[in-house]
Design a protein around this motif. Structure first.
Motif, PDB file in Angstrom:
ATOM      1  N   ARG A  91      38.048  48.248  27.199  1.00  0.00           N
ATOM      2  CA  ARG A  91      38.066  49.569  27.840  1.00  0.00           C
ATOM      3  C   ARG A  91      36.946  49.696  28.872  1.00  0.00           C
ATOM      4  N   LYS A  92      35.742  49.235  28.519  1.00  0.00           N
ATOM      5  CA  LYS A  92      34.597  49.331  29.420  1.00  0.00           C
ATOM      6  C   LYS A  92      34.842  48.542  30.707  1.00  0.00           C
ATOM      7  N   ILE A  93      35.282  47.309  30.579  1.00  0.00           N
ATOM      8  CA  ILE A  93      35.521  46.474  31.760  1.00  0.00           C
ATOM      9  C   ILE A  93      36.668  47.039  32.589  1.00  0.00           C
TER      10      ILE A  93
ATOM     11  N   MET B 240      44.111  37.939  25.355  1.00  0.00           N
ATOM     12  CA  MET B 240      43.608  36.986  26.343  1.00  0.00           C
ATOM     13  C   MET B 240      44.248  37.198  27.712  1.00  0.00           C
ATOM     14  N   VAL B 241      45.516  37.597  27.763  1.00  0.00           N
ATOM     15  CA  VAL B 241      46.172  37.908  29.048  1.00  0.00           C
ATOM     16  C   VAL B 241      45.479  39.107  29.687  1.00  0.00           C
ATOM     17  N   ILE B 242      45.211  40.126  28.900  1.00  0.00           N
ATOM     18  CA  ILE B 242      44.529  41.325  29.402  1.00  0.00           C
ATOM     19  C   ILE B 242      43.127  40.966  29.888  1.00  0.00           C
ATOM     20  N   ALA B 243      42.403  40.218  29.080  1.00  0.00           N
ATOM     21  CA  ALA B 243      41.042  39.813  29.458  1.00  0.00           C
ATOM     22  C   ALA B 243      41.048  39.000  30.747  1.00  0.00           C
ATOM     23  N   SER B 244      41.997  38.102  30.872  1.00  0.00           N
ATOM     24  CA  SER B 244      42.094  37.278  32.075  1.00  0.00           C
ATOM     25  C   SER B 244      42.360  38.134  33.313  1.00  0.00           C
ATOM     26  N   ALA B 245      43.221  39.135  33.174  1.00  0.00           N
ATOM     27  CA  ALA B 245      43.520  40.029  34.300  1.00  0.00           C
ATOM     28  C   ALA B 245      42.300  40.846  34.707  1.00  0.00           C
ATOM     29  N   LEU B 246      41.355  40.985  33.788  1.00  0.00           N
ATOM     30  CA  LEU B 246      40.109  41.695  34.070  1.00  0.00           C
ATOM     31  C   LEU B 246      38.989  40.722  34.456  1.00  0.00           C
TER      32      LEU B 246
ATOM     33  N   MET C  70      37.848  38.268  32.780  1.00  0.00           N
ATOM     34  CA  MET C  70      36.999  38.015  31.624  1.00  0.00           C
ATOM     35  C   MET C  70      37.385  36.670  31.025  1.00  0.00           C
ATOM     36  N   ASN C  71      36.508  36.137  30.208  1.00  0.00           N
ATOM     37  CA  ASN C  71      36.828  34.920  29.479  1.00  0.00           C
ATOM     38  C   ASN C  71      36.424  35.105  28.019  1.00  0.00           C
ATOM     39  N   LEU C  72      36.643  34.086  27.240  1.00  0.00           N
ATOM     40  CA  LEU C  72      36.345  34.180  25.814  1.00  0.00           C
ATOM     41  C   LEU C  72      34.884  34.526  25.563  1.00  0.00           C
ATOM     42  N   GLY C  73      33.994  34.019  26.401  1.00  0.00           N
ATOM     43  CA  GLY C  73      32.570  34.316  26.248  1.00  0.00           C
ATOM     44  C   GLY C  73      32.256  35.789  26.398  1.00  0.00           C
ATOM     45  N   ASP C  74      33.027  36.490  27.245  1.00  0.00           N
ATOM     46  CA  ASP C  74      32.816  37.926  27.422  1.00  0.00           C
ATOM     47  C   ASP C  74      33.165  38.707  26.157  1.00  0.00           C
TER      48      ASP C  74
END
Length: 78
Positions: free
Chosen positions: A13-15, A52-58, A60-64
């Motif tokens: 949500r923050k990102i 992971m799809v959502i994170a990638s679109a933002l 972001m990676n696993l480390g984030d």
């Protein structure tokens, strides 16, 4: 001292909000339902590949997401 646990929903949500993306815009980029993003941000269970799809679109990676990932891996039973 705060013991509040950081959760994936909070980081996503923050990102997302910092990037200026609405749930609807992000859902289009991810080709998933906006309801899925809402569910994730509200703490409901969402499958890991979808996270992971959502994170990638933002961008972001696993480390984030590391603060949310358990520091101890489950031990394998023999």
């Amino acid at each position: 001292m705060s013991t509040q646990k950081t959760e994936i929903k909070d980081i996503i949500r923050k990102i997302r909000t910092e990037s200026g993306k609405s749930r609807e815009k992000l859902s289009i980029e991810c080709n998933i339902a906006a309801e899925t993003i809402k569910n994730l941000e509200n703490g409901k269970t969402v499958e890991w590949p979808t996270v992971m799809v959502i994170a990638s679109a933002l961008d972001m990676n696993l480390g984030d997401l590391n603060p949310c990932i358990g520091k101890e891996a489950p031990k394998k039973e023999d």
